[in-house]
Design a protein around this motif. Structure first.
Motif, PDB file in Angstrom:
ATOM      1  N   THR A  57       0.827  -1.206   0.000  1.00  0.00           N
ATOM      2  CA  THR A  57       0.000   0.000   0.000  1.00  0.00           C
ATOM      3  C   THR A  57       0.860   1.255   0.000  1.00  0.00           C
ATOM      4  OG1 THR A  57      -1.800  -1.166   1.133  1.00  0.00           O
ATOM      5  CG2 THR A  57      -1.826   1.235   1.215  1.00  0.00           C
ATOM      6  N   VAL A  58       1.909   1.314   0.827  1.00  0.00           N
ATOM      7  CA  VAL A  58       2.752   2.512   0.817  1.00  0.00           C
ATOM      8  C   VAL A  58       3.562   2.586  -0.481  1.00  0.00           C
ATOM      9  CG1 VAL A  58       2.825   2.633   3.332  1.00  0.00           C
ATOM     10  CG2 VAL A  58       4.651   1.421   2.111  1.00  0.00           C
ATOM     11  N   ARG A  59       3.834   1.439  -1.091  1.00  0.00           N
ATOM     12  CA  ARG A  59       4.477   1.451  -2.408  1.00  0.00           C
ATOM     13  C   ARG A  59       3.592   2.144  -3.431  1.00  0.00           C
ATOM     14  NH1 ARG A  59       3.990  -4.137  -4.959  1.00  0.00           N
ATOM     15  NH2 ARG A  59       1.893  -3.243  -5.276  1.00  0.00           N
ATOM     16  N   ASP A  60       2.305   1.780  -3.454  1.00  0.00           N
ATOM     17  CA  ASP A  60       1.391   2.323  -4.461  1.00  0.00           C
ATOM     18  C   ASP A  60       0.899   3.715  -4.106  1.00  0.00           C
ATOM     19  OD1 ASP A  60       1.698  -0.058  -5.820  1.00  0.00           O
ATOM     20  OD2 ASP A  60      -0.079  -0.978  -4.938  1.00  0.00           O
ATOM     21  N   LEU A  61       0.900   4.034  -2.823  1.00  0.00           N
ATOM     22  CA  LEU A  61       0.453   5.356  -2.384  1.00  0.00           C
ATOM     23  C   LEU A  61       1.553   6.394  -2.495  1.00  0.00           C
ATOM     24  CD1 LEU A  61      -1.765   7.077  -0.923  1.00  0.00           C
ATOM     25  CD2 LEU A  61      -0.763   6.298   1.241  1.00  0.00           C
ATOM     26  N   LEU A  62       2.772   6.027  -2.135  1.00  0.00           N
ATOM     27  CA  LEU A  62       3.865   6.987  -2.019  1.00  0.00           C
ATOM     28  C   LEU A  62       5.049   6.688  -2.936  1.00  0.00           C
ATOM     29  CD1 LEU A  62       3.876   7.205   1.878  1.00  0.00           C
ATOM     30  CD2 LEU A  62       3.133   9.007   0.312  1.00  0.00           C
ATOM     31  N   GLY A  63       5.006   5.555  -3.617  1.00  0.00           N
ATOM     32  CA  GLY A  63       6.150   5.168  -4.419  1.00  0.00           C
ATOM     33  C   GLY A  63       7.318   4.699  -3.580  1.00  0.00           C
ATOM     34  N   ASP A  64       7.054   4.293  -2.350  1.00  0.00           N
ATOM     35  CA  ASP A  64       8.117   3.873  -1.435  1.00  0.00           C
ATOM     36  C   ASP A  64       8.309   2.364  -1.512  1.00  0.00           C
ATOM     37  OD1 ASP A  64       9.238   2.922   1.293  1.00  0.00           O
ATOM     38  OD2 ASP A  64       9.528   5.099   1.369  1.00  0.00           O
TER      39      ASP A  64
ATOM     40  N   SER B 164       3.831   4.629  13.895  1.00  0.00           N
ATOM     41  CA  SER B 164       4.138   6.045  14.051  1.00  0.00           C
ATOM     42  C   SER B 164       5.514   6.383  13.478  1.00  0.00           C
ATOM     43  CB  SER B 164       4.076   6.424  15.535  1.00  0.00           C
ATOM     44  OG  SER B 164       4.392   7.783  15.727  1.00  0.00           O
ATOM     45  N   HIS B 165       6.511   5.554  13.804  1.00  0.00           N
ATOM     46  CA  HIS B 165       7.853   5.791  13.276  1.00  0.00           C
ATOM     47  C   HIS B 165       7.878   5.653  11.760  1.00  0.00           C
ATOM     48  CE1 HIS B 165       9.781   4.671  17.405  1.00  0.00           C
ATOM     49  NE2 HIS B 165       9.283   5.886  17.386  1.00  0.00           N
ATOM     50  N   ALA B 166       7.174   4.648  11.240  1.00  0.00           N
ATOM     51  CA  ALA B 166       7.143   4.445   9.788  1.00  0.00           C
ATOM     52  C   ALA B 166       6.479   5.624   9.086  1.00  0.00           C
ATOM     53  CB  ALA B 166       6.417   3.153   9.454  1.00  0.00           C
ATOM     54  N   ALA B 167       5.391   6.153   9.669  1.00  0.00           N
ATOM     55  CA  ALA B 167       4.692   7.281   9.051  1.00  0.00           C
ATOM     56  C   ALA B 167       5.606   8.494   8.933  1.00  0.00           C
ATOM     57  CB  ALA B 167       3.446   7.627   9.871  1.00  0.00           C
ATOM     58  N   GLN B 168       6.374   8.769   9.977  1.00  0.00           N
ATOM     59  CA  GLN B 168       7.289   9.910   9.931  1.00  0.00           C
ATOM     60  C   GLN B 168       8.337   9.727   8.837  1.00  0.00           C
ATOM     61  OE1 GLN B 168       9.325  10.720  13.609  1.00  0.00           O
ATOM     62  NE2 GLN B 168      10.282  12.583  12.834  1.00  0.00           N
ATOM     63  N   ALA B 169       8.938   8.538   8.778  1.00  0.00           N
ATOM     64  CA  ALA B 169       9.974   8.292   7.773  1.00  0.00           C
ATOM     65  C   ALA B 169       9.390   8.321   6.362  1.00  0.00           C
ATOM     66  CB  ALA B 169      10.643   6.949   8.050  1.00  0.00           C
ATOM     67  N   LEU B 170       8.215   7.765   6.189  1.00  0.00           N
ATOM     68  CA  LEU B 170       7.591   7.733   4.866  1.00  0.00           C
ATOM     69  C   LEU B 170       7.269   9.135   4.375  1.00  0.00           C
ATOM     70  CD1 LEU B 170       5.209   4.689   5.420  1.00  0.00           C
ATOM     71  CD2 LEU B 170       7.019   4.795   3.702  1.00  0.00           C
ATOM     72  N   VAL B 171       6.728   9.976   5.250  1.00  0.00           N
ATOM     73  CA  VAL B 171       6.368  11.338   4.855  1.00  0.00           C
ATOM     74  C   VAL B 171       7.611  12.148   4.507  1.00  0.00           C
ATOM     75  CG1 VAL B 171       5.428  13.517   5.717  1.00  0.00           C
ATOM     76  CG2 VAL B 171       4.170  11.389   6.075  1.00  0.00           C
ATOM     77  N   GLU B 172       8.634  12.026   5.315  1.00  0.00           N
ATOM     78  CA  GLU B 172       9.855  12.789   5.039  1.00  0.00           C
ATOM     79  C   GLU B 172      10.471  12.373   3.706  1.00  0.00           C
ATOM     80  OE1 GLU B 172      11.050  15.339   6.531  1.00  0.00           O
ATOM     81  OE2 GLU B 172       9.746  15.356   8.289  1.00  0.00           O
ATOM     82  N   ALA B 173      10.528  11.072   3.456  1.00  0.00           N
ATOM     83  CA  ALA B 173      11.120  10.597   2.203  1.00  0.00           C
ATOM     84  C   ALA B 173      10.279  11.020   1.005  1.00  0.00           C
ATOM     85  CB  ALA B 173      11.267   9.077   2.244  1.00  0.00           C
ATOM     86  N   ALA B 174       8.962  10.919   1.117  1.00  0.00           N
ATOM     87  CA  ALA B 174       8.094  11.294   0.004  1.00  0.00           C
ATOM     88  C   ALA B 174       8.110  12.795  -0.225  1.00  0.00           C
ATOM     89  CB  ALA B 174       6.669  10.805   0.278  1.00  0.00           C
ATOM     90  N   TRP B 175       8.186  13.571   0.836  1.00  0.00           N
ATOM     91  CA  TRP B 175       8.247  15.035   0.701  1.00  0.00           C
ATOM     92  C   TRP B 175       9.511  15.440  -0.048  1.00  0.00           C
ATOM     93  CZ3 TRP B 175       4.448  18.448   2.296  1.00  0.00           C
ATOM     94  CH2 TRP B 175       4.767  19.809   2.197  1.00  0.00           C
TER      95      TRP B 175
ATOM     96  N   GLY C 172       3.403  21.716   9.535  1.00  0.00           N
ATOM     97  CA  GLY C 172       2.019  21.348   9.814  1.00  0.00           C
ATOM     98  C   GLY C 172       1.460  20.369   8.801  1.00  0.00           C
ATOM     99  N   VAL C 173       1.795  20.566   7.525  1.00  0.00           N
ATOM    100  CA  VAL C 173       1.307  19.647   6.490  1.00  0.00           C
ATOM    101  C   VAL C 173       1.883  18.250   6.702  1.00  0.00           C
ATOM    102  CG1 VAL C 173       1.251  19.183   4.024  1.00  0.00           C
ATOM    103  CG2 VAL C 173       0.952  21.520   4.845  1.00  0.00           C
ATOM    104  N   LYS C 174       3.167  18.190   7.033  1.00  0.00           N
ATOM    105  CA  LYS C 174       3.776  16.885   7.286  1.00  0.00           C
ATOM    106  C   LYS C 174       3.128  16.185   8.470  1.00  0.00           C
ATOM    107  CE  LYS C 174       8.394  17.927   5.453  1.00  0.00           C
ATOM    108  NZ  LYS C 174       9.824  18.081   5.826  1.00  0.00           N
ATOM    109  N   LEU C 175       2.798  16.955   9.514  1.00  0.00           N
ATOM    110  CA  LEU C 175       2.092  16.344  10.653  1.00  0.00           C
ATOM    111  C   LEU C 175       0.744  15.791  10.223  1.00  0.00           C
ATOM    112  CD1 LEU C 175       2.844  18.908  13.537  1.00  0.00           C
ATOM    113  CD2 LEU C 175       3.559  16.515  13.440  1.00  0.00           C
ATOM    114  N   ALA C 176       0.061  16.534   9.360  1.00  0.00           N
ATOM    115  CA  ALA C 176      -1.244  16.068   8.876  1.00  0.00           C
ATOM    116  C   ALA C 176      -1.096  14.806   8.039  1.00  0.00           C
ATOM    117  CB  ALA C 176      -1.914  17.176   8.064  1.00  0.00           C
ATOM    118  N   LEU C 177      -0.065  14.775   7.204  1.00  0.00           N
ATOM    119  CA  LEU C 177       0.162  13.584   6.385  1.00  0.00           C
ATOM    120  C   LEU C 177       0.463  12.371   7.263  1.00  0.00           C
ATOM    121  CD1 LEU C 177       2.362  15.239   3.618  1.00  0.00           C
ATOM    122  CD2 LEU C 177       0.039  14.352   3.301  1.00  0.00           C
ATOM    123  N   ARG C 178       1.242  12.588   8.317  1.00  0.00           N
ATOM    124  CA  ARG C 178       1.523  11.490   9.254  1.00  0.00           C
ATOM    125  C   ARG C 178       0.242  11.037   9.944  1.00  0.00           C
ATOM    126  NH1 ARG C 178       6.367  13.987  12.680  1.00  0.00           N
ATOM    127  NH2 ARG C 178       5.780  12.259  14.079  1.00  0.00           N
ATOM    128  N   ALA C 179      -0.642  12.007  10.268  1.00  0.00           N
ATOM    129  CA  ALA C 179      -1.908  11.656  10.900  1.00  0.00           C
ATOM    130  C   ALA C 179      -2.752  10.766   9.990  1.00  0.00           C
ATOM    131  CB  ALA C 179      -2.682  12.924  11.277  1.00  0.00           C
TER     132      ALA C 179
END
Length: 558
Positions: free
Chosen positions: A74-81, A116-127, A187-194
């Motif tokens: 799912t994160v592969r298809d959603l974020l390209g990760d 929670s840790h994965a969401a932070q790393a995924l958002v930072e990498a995708a951003w 703030g946007v990154k926090l929302a994406l993690r949420a």
């Protein structure tokens, strides 16, 4: 089926290949149908009349957490990760042989921390890759861009349209960041993690209008889209499927069939090979096999065996083969290493190559595959019990009940110069062992020409001549693996058993005794359409069990 028999079906991979050496239960009586030449008789199954009049209960699926494979896809298809973050998550439990069973996919504090840790790393990498779109966050008025970005992302991540209230709650993180003196992007990154730690992302949510009503109701088109995508892709719906659901047309038979056929041609359908076949055919278990060193088993051989099984099954996903032909398919895939191991002509390459098995009928179908033969053997010897149980459980759904508590005690002395069949015959002289072993062992004996890593042999290591003949309860006999697989392929329960496993995987819940009529319906419809894997899949997604669900009646008050 006895209660212990139902428990046996639930135990999954690890216990299914480890069966103790004795059992008290008597073997089930063989079902004998009148032959086509019997005067005045035609085969009649009393279950047909029962199922024609019985109402179908679609059952219910527990709130379904994404398992590790589903999360990674799912994160592969959603974020390209493609970093597979779920590989560091705690292992998923198994139920009814699969790790996508919603009833055993629990949520622990440790797993929530991992999310929670994965969401932070995924958002930072995708951003950093610019994966969230091209709108610019105006420092003076960042909400306009943030609102569009978050609405688009949450719709895809939550696999449904989002309400304006949900979007505004997410946009509120921008204001929170401003209050703390941070830039809008914080703030946007926090929302994406949420979004990524929300139950709407981590779970496949299906709602019952009346949660305590047992009356069946159709799942919504959006819920159906997720059922379909996680069945065929182990991942989220793509835009085409999501739009079909949002338009309200996905339940229409022609639309549903078109989506299934489209999805099966997509490379993401390889998830059926990895996650369905990988568990049903025990290919995943090859990772844990450790044959003793004298067999020359190494990592290149392990990988070739794994790829062989995957490539053969992939042909059944995309090709025109009947699903039953898995048992005797006259082709396989080998490279030089595996061909030498099998005694086949080398294709002259390290790449896996499709070869016909003319002249080598022993290698045809599942029972000639090194992966299966290795995972159903002991590290230092073959195991007719494990191999026989695999056939009974995975192909015929006739597995024995669990062994009694006193199983595994002192076995009678045996002559080590005898072949394994003769030694086990001495063991079966114990009446507490004879019942179950008369059912399990003969099928395992049919594969005794294969050593613990799947090499062909005519003599055992001690010099005794291999005896690969067998006799099943009811008097059916066979000589060797070719005749044994013909017996299994002709078994009237084969199609229904394959259906049961596929339906269990498709729904993410166990196919119980109450589903027997649904299983029979799907099996018959699939076989009437040609018996291909596609026919089975289409019959499943058209069934009430896939298109509907019900609530659960309240239990007694404490």
């Amino acid at each position: 089926m006895t209660a212990c028999g139902r428990r046996w079906r639930r135990v999954g991979l690890a216990a299914a290949v480890v069966l103790a050496a004795s059992c008290n239960d008597s073997p089930p009586k063989a079902r004998v149908l009148p032959g086509p030449d019997a005067p005045g008789n035609t085969p009649v199954d009393p279950q047909d009349a029962l199922c024609r009049s019985a109402a179908r209960d679609p059952g219910r699926v527990t709130l379904h957490r994404l398992n590790r494979a589903e999360y990674n896809n799912t994160v592969r298809d959603l974020l390209g990760d493609t970093s597979s973050p779920a590989s560091s998550f705690p292992p998923d439990d198994h139920g009814f042989g699969f790790d996508n069973n919603a009833d055993v996919l629990s949520m622990s504090p440790l797993l929530m921390e991992k999310y929670s840790h994965a969401a932070q790393a995924l958002v930072e990498a995708a951003w950093a890759r610019g994966a969230f779109g091209a709108c610019a966050l105006d420092p003076a008025q960042p909400e306009t861009c943030a609102r569009e970005l978050l609405k688009t992302f949450a719709r895809r991540a939550w696999r449904r349209p989002v309400t304006s209230e949900e979007v505004e709650r997410l946009v509120g993180f921008v204001a929170l960041a401003r209050q703390q003196g941070d830039a809008p992007e914080v703030g946007v990154k926090l929302a994406l993690r949420a979004v990524l730690v929300s139950p709407h992302f981590l779970f496949r949510v299906e709602l019952d209008p009346a949660p305590t009503s047992t009356a069946p109701h159709a799942v919504s088109d959006l819920e159906l889209a997720s059922r379909l995508s996680y069945f065929l892709w182990s991942s989220m719906p793509d835009e085409a499927l999501l739009q079909a659901a949002e338009s309200g047309h996905l339940h229409e038979p022609e639309v549903l069939e078109a989506q299934v056929r489209r999805m099966l041609t997509d490379p993401k359908a390889h998830a059926l090979v990895d996650n369905f076949a990988g568990q049903w055919l025990y290919t995943r278990a090859l990772d844990f096999s450790q044959p003793v060193s004298r067999y020359g088993f190494d990592e290149p051989l392990r990988e070739a065996m794994r790829q062989e099984m995957q490539l053969v099954f992939q042909e059944f996903v995309t090709g025109d083969h009947r699903l039953k032909d898995l048992l005797d398919a006259p082709f396989t895939y080998v490279n030089d290493r595996l061909a030498t191991h099998y005694g086949l002509p080398k294709p002259g390459t390290t790449a896996m190559t499709r070869v016909e098995l003319e002249g080598h009928p022993e290698r045809a179908g599942l029972f000639g595959k090194g992966a299966l033969l290795t995972v159903t053997a002991n590290p230092d010897r073959t195991s007719p019990v494990k191999r026989g149980v695999w056939v009974l459980e995975q192909l015929l759904c006739k597995g024995p009940p669990p062994p009694p508590p006193d199983a595994g005690g002192l076995a009678p002395a045996v002559d080590p110069s005898l072949n394994i069949k003769a030694r086990m015959a001495q063991h079966r002289a114990d009446p507490t062992c004879a019942g179950c072993h008369s059912l399990m062992d003969p099928l395992g004996f049919g594969m005794e020409n294969f050593d613990p890593v799947g090499r062909w042999r005519t003599k055992e290591e001690g010099g005794a001549v291999v005896d690969s003949s067998g006799e099943l309860p009811g008097g059916k006999t066979f000589q060797g693996v070719a005749e044994m697989r013909a017996v299994v392929k002709q078994d009237p329960d084969l199609s229904a058993c394959m259906t049961r496993h596929l339906l269990t995987y498709a729904l993410g819940r166990g196919a119980e005794d109450d589903d027997r009529c649904t299983v029979r319906d799907i099996s018959k419809k699939a076989e009437s359409q040609g018996g291909r894997l596609t026919d089975y899949i289409l019959a499943i997604v058209r069934s009430d069990a896939f298109l509907q669900r019900r609530g659960e009646a309240e239990g007694p008050k404490p």
